[in-house]
Design a protein around this motif. Structure first.
Motif, PDB file in Angstrom:
ATOM      1  N   LEU A  41       0.911  -1.308   0.192  1.00  0.00           N
ATOM      2  CA  LEU A  41       0.080   0.289  -0.195  1.00  0.00           C
ATOM      3  C   LEU A  41       0.878   1.513   0.094  1.00  0.00           C
ATOM      4  CD1 LEU A  41      -3.042  -1.568   2.447  1.00  0.00           C
ATOM      5  CD2 LEU A  41      -2.881  -0.508  -0.143  1.00  0.00           C
ATOM      6  N   GLU A  42       0.719   2.439  -0.822  1.00  0.00           N
ATOM      7  CA  GLU A  42       0.152   3.864  -0.559  1.00  0.00           C
ATOM      8  C   GLU A  42       0.879   4.320   0.927  1.00  0.00           C
ATOM      9  OE1 GLU A  42      -0.232   6.133  -3.815  1.00  0.00           O
ATOM     10  OE2 GLU A  42       0.027   5.032  -5.154  1.00  0.00           O
ATOM     11  N   LYS A  43       1.904   5.503   0.747  1.00  0.00           N
ATOM     12  CA  LYS A  43       2.028   5.541   1.853  1.00  0.00           C
ATOM     13  C   LYS A  43       0.998   6.456   2.707  1.00  0.00           C
ATOM     14  CE  LYS A  43       6.522   6.540   2.103  1.00  0.00           C
ATOM     15  NZ  LYS A  43       8.196   7.501   1.999  1.00  0.00           N
ATOM     16  N   GLY A  44       0.059   6.377   3.288  1.00  0.00           N
ATOM     17  CA  GLY A  44      -1.358   6.759   4.444  1.00  0.00           C
ATOM     18  C   GLY A  44      -1.507   6.369   5.984  1.00  0.00           C
ATOM     19  N   MET A  45      -2.935   7.470   5.537  1.00  0.00           N
ATOM     20  CA  MET A  45      -3.723   6.177   6.419  1.00  0.00           C
ATOM     21  C   MET A  45      -5.070   5.578   6.285  1.00  0.00           C
ATOM     22  SD  MET A  45      -5.819   8.541  10.135  1.00  0.00           S
ATOM     23  CE  MET A  45      -6.878   8.301   9.800  1.00  0.00           C
ATOM     24  N   TYR A  46      -5.022   4.078   6.803  1.00  0.00           N
ATOM     25  CA  TYR A  46      -6.049   3.462   6.011  1.00  0.00           C
ATOM     26  C   TYR A  46      -7.141   2.350   7.511  1.00  0.00           C
ATOM     27  CZ  TYR A  46      -3.044   3.094   1.711  1.00  0.00           C
ATOM     28  OH  TYR A  46      -2.359   3.843   0.903  1.00  0.00           O
ATOM     29  N   ILE A  47      -8.554   2.529   6.859  1.00  0.00           N
ATOM     30  CA  ILE A  47      -9.249   2.077   7.649  1.00  0.00           C
ATOM     31  C   ILE A  47      -9.530   0.588   7.346  1.00  0.00           C
ATOM     32  CG2 ILE A  47     -11.401   1.957   8.743  1.00  0.00           C
ATOM     33  CD1 ILE A  47     -11.192   4.909   7.328  1.00  0.00           C
ATOM     34  N   LEU A  48      -9.344  -0.704   8.464  1.00  0.00           N
ATOM     35  CA  LEU A  48      -9.430  -1.517   8.092  1.00  0.00           C
ATOM     36  C   LEU A  48     -11.063  -2.330   9.131  1.00  0.00           C
ATOM     37  CD1 LEU A  48      -7.767  -5.053   8.597  1.00  0.00           C
ATOM     38  CD2 LEU A  48      -9.288  -5.279   9.856  1.00  0.00           C
ATOM     39  N   LYS A  49     -11.563  -2.918   8.289  1.00  0.00           N
ATOM     40  CA  LYS A  49     -12.993  -3.097   8.683  1.00  0.00           C
ATOM     41  C   LYS A  49     -12.647  -4.618   8.440  1.00  0.00           C
ATOM     42  CE  LYS A  49     -15.417   0.968   7.637  1.00  0.00           C
ATOM     43  NZ  LYS A  49     -16.512   1.765   7.398  1.00  0.00           N
ATOM     44  N   ALA A  50     -13.812  -4.919   9.164  1.00  0.00           N
ATOM     45  CA  ALA A  50     -13.450  -6.780   9.215  1.00  0.00           C
ATOM     46  C   ALA A  50     -14.767  -7.509  10.214  1.00  0.00           C
ATOM     47  CB  ALA A  50     -13.335  -7.123   9.820  1.00  0.00           C
ATOM     48  N   ASN A  51     -15.294  -8.194  10.223  1.00  0.00           N
ATOM     49  CA  ASN A  51     -16.485  -9.084  10.998  1.00  0.00           C
ATOM     50  C   ASN A  51     -15.804  -9.955  12.548  1.00  0.00           C
ATOM     51  OD1 ASN A  51     -19.043  -7.402  10.612  1.00  0.00           O
ATOM     52  ND2 ASN A  51     -18.539  -8.121   8.300  1.00  0.00           N
ATOM     53  N   THR A  52     -15.778 -10.286  13.142  1.00  0.00           N
ATOM     54  CA  THR A  52     -15.320 -11.139  13.923  1.00  0.00           C
ATOM     55  C   THR A  52     -16.542 -11.808  14.714  1.00  0.00           C
ATOM     56  OG1 THR A  52     -15.460 -10.164  16.473  1.00  0.00           O
ATOM     57  CG2 THR A  52     -13.752  -9.585  15.080  1.00  0.00           C
ATOM     58  N   VAL A  53     -16.428 -13.116  14.711  1.00  0.00           N
ATOM     59  CA  VAL A  53     -17.182 -13.837  15.844  1.00  0.00           C
ATOM     60  C   VAL A  53     -18.001 -13.395  15.804  1.00  0.00           C
ATOM     61  CG1 VAL A  53     -16.592 -16.205  15.095  1.00  0.00           C
ATOM     62  CG2 VAL A  53     -15.925 -15.193  16.803  1.00  0.00           C
ATOM     63  N   LYS A  54     -17.954 -12.038  17.192  1.00  0.00           N
ATOM     64  CA  LYS A  54     -18.843 -11.650  17.996  1.00  0.00           C
ATOM     65  C   LYS A  54     -19.568 -10.399  16.953  1.00  0.00           C
ATOM     66  CE  LYS A  54     -16.778 -13.874  21.776  1.00  0.00           C
ATOM     67  NZ  LYS A  54     -15.898 -13.153  23.332  1.00  0.00           N
ATOM     68  N   GLU A  55     -18.716  -9.706  16.509  1.00  0.00           N
ATOM     69  CA  GLU A  55     -19.084  -8.257  16.700  1.00  0.00           C
ATOM     70  C   GLU A  55     -18.083  -7.451  15.222  1.00  0.00           C
ATOM     71  OE1 GLU A  55     -16.462  -6.184  19.898  1.00  0.00           O
ATOM     72  OE2 GLU A  55     -18.599  -6.080  20.540  1.00  0.00           O
ATOM     73  N   PRO A  56     -18.198  -6.458  14.374  1.00  0.00           N
ATOM     74  CA  PRO A  56     -17.761  -5.722  13.671  1.00  0.00           C
ATOM     75  C   PRO A  56     -17.119  -5.587  14.099  1.00  0.00           C
ATOM     76  CG  PRO A  56     -20.023  -5.006  13.308  1.00  0.00           C
ATOM     77  CD  PRO A  56     -20.275  -6.129  14.708  1.00  0.00           C
ATOM     78  N   VAL A  57     -15.168  -4.624  13.516  1.00  0.00           N
ATOM     79  CA  VAL A  57     -14.503  -4.184  14.165  1.00  0.00           C
ATOM     80  C   VAL A  57     -13.583  -3.270  13.362  1.00  0.00           C
ATOM     81  CG1 VAL A  57     -14.185  -6.007  15.950  1.00  0.00           C
ATOM     82  CG2 VAL A  57     -12.901  -5.970  13.966  1.00  0.00           C
ATOM     83  N   SER A  58     -13.705  -2.327  13.344  1.00  0.00           N
ATOM     84  CA  SER A  58     -12.433  -1.093  12.533  1.00  0.00           C
ATOM     85  C   SER A  58     -11.382  -1.150  13.567  1.00  0.00           C
ATOM     86  CB  SER A  58     -13.238   0.156  11.677  1.00  0.00           C
ATOM     87  OG  SER A  58     -14.031   0.413  12.861  1.00  0.00           O
ATOM     88  N   ALA A  59     -10.171  -0.417  12.832  1.00  0.00           N
ATOM     89  CA  ALA A  59      -9.109  -0.631  13.325  1.00  0.00           C
ATOM     90  C   ALA A  59      -8.024   0.650  12.153  1.00  0.00           C
ATOM     91  CB  ALA A  59      -8.225  -1.207  13.430  1.00  0.00           C
ATOM     92  N   ASN A  60      -8.302   2.073  12.000  1.00  0.00           N
ATOM     93  CA  ASN A  60      -6.752   2.653  12.417  1.00  0.00           C
ATOM     94  C   ASN A  60      -5.312   2.443  11.272  1.00  0.00           C
ATOM     95  OD1 ASN A  60      -9.281   3.918  10.937  1.00  0.00           O
ATOM     96  ND2 ASN A  60      -8.665   5.858  13.003  1.00  0.00           N
ATOM     97  N   PHE A  61      -4.739   2.827  10.559  1.00  0.00           N
ATOM     98  CA  PHE A  61      -3.626   1.879  10.635  1.00  0.00           C
ATOM     99  C   PHE A  61      -2.953   3.594   9.772  1.00  0.00           C
ATOM    100  CE2 PHE A  61      -5.514  -1.220   8.267  1.00  0.00           C
ATOM    101  CZ  PHE A  61      -3.939  -1.155   6.953  1.00  0.00           C
ATOM    102  N   ILE A  62      -1.646   3.565   9.954  1.00  0.00           N
ATOM    103  CA  ILE A  62      -0.594   3.739   9.151  1.00  0.00           C
ATOM    104  C   ILE A  62       0.768   3.409   8.213  1.00  0.00           C
ATOM    105  CG2 ILE A  62       0.914   6.080   8.825  1.00  0.00           C
ATOM    106  CD1 ILE A  62      -0.483   7.082  11.344  1.00  0.00           C
ATOM    107  N   VAL A  63       0.694   3.790   6.547  1.00  0.00           N
ATOM    108  CA  VAL A  63       1.875   2.619   5.981  1.00  0.00           C
ATOM    109  C   VAL A  63       2.728   4.026   6.051  1.00  0.00           C
ATOM    110  CG1 VAL A  63       2.381   1.287   4.296  1.00  0.00           C
ATOM    111  CG2 VAL A  63       0.570   1.454   4.527  1.00  0.00           C
ATOM    112  N   LYS A  64       3.793   4.098   6.521  1.00  0.00           N
ATOM    113  CA  LYS A  64       4.886   4.810   6.264  1.00  0.00           C
ATOM    114  C   LYS A  64       5.549   4.616   5.572  1.00  0.00           C
ATOM    115  CE  LYS A  64       4.621   5.854  11.578  1.00  0.00           C
ATOM    116  NZ  LYS A  64       6.220   6.798  12.489  1.00  0.00           N
TER     117      LYS A  64
END
Length: 64
Positions: A41-64
């Protein structure tokens, strides 16, 4: 850099969005533990979205 995710609902996928909301990558999974290589992935901020067996989750991460 790798992103580790546990307890993913195998019937759902994982999505990675750019900071402006554009879908960058969609990943199908059939396993509970996944390692996603985000080094292409190119440098920047991203949002990951997924569904676990219990609930939907999201997380932000940065590629430097």
């Amino acid at each position: 850099m790798n992103v580790n995710i546990k307890n993913i609902d195998p019937s759902k996928g994982i999505q990675i969005y750019s900071s402006n909301g554009a879908l960058v990558r969609s990943i199908s999974t059939g396993e509970e533990i996944n390692t996603i290589d985000v080094s292409t992935l190119e440098k920047g901020m991203y949002i990951l979205k997924a569904n676990t067996v219990k609930e939907p989750v999201s997380a932000n991460f940065i590629v430097k």
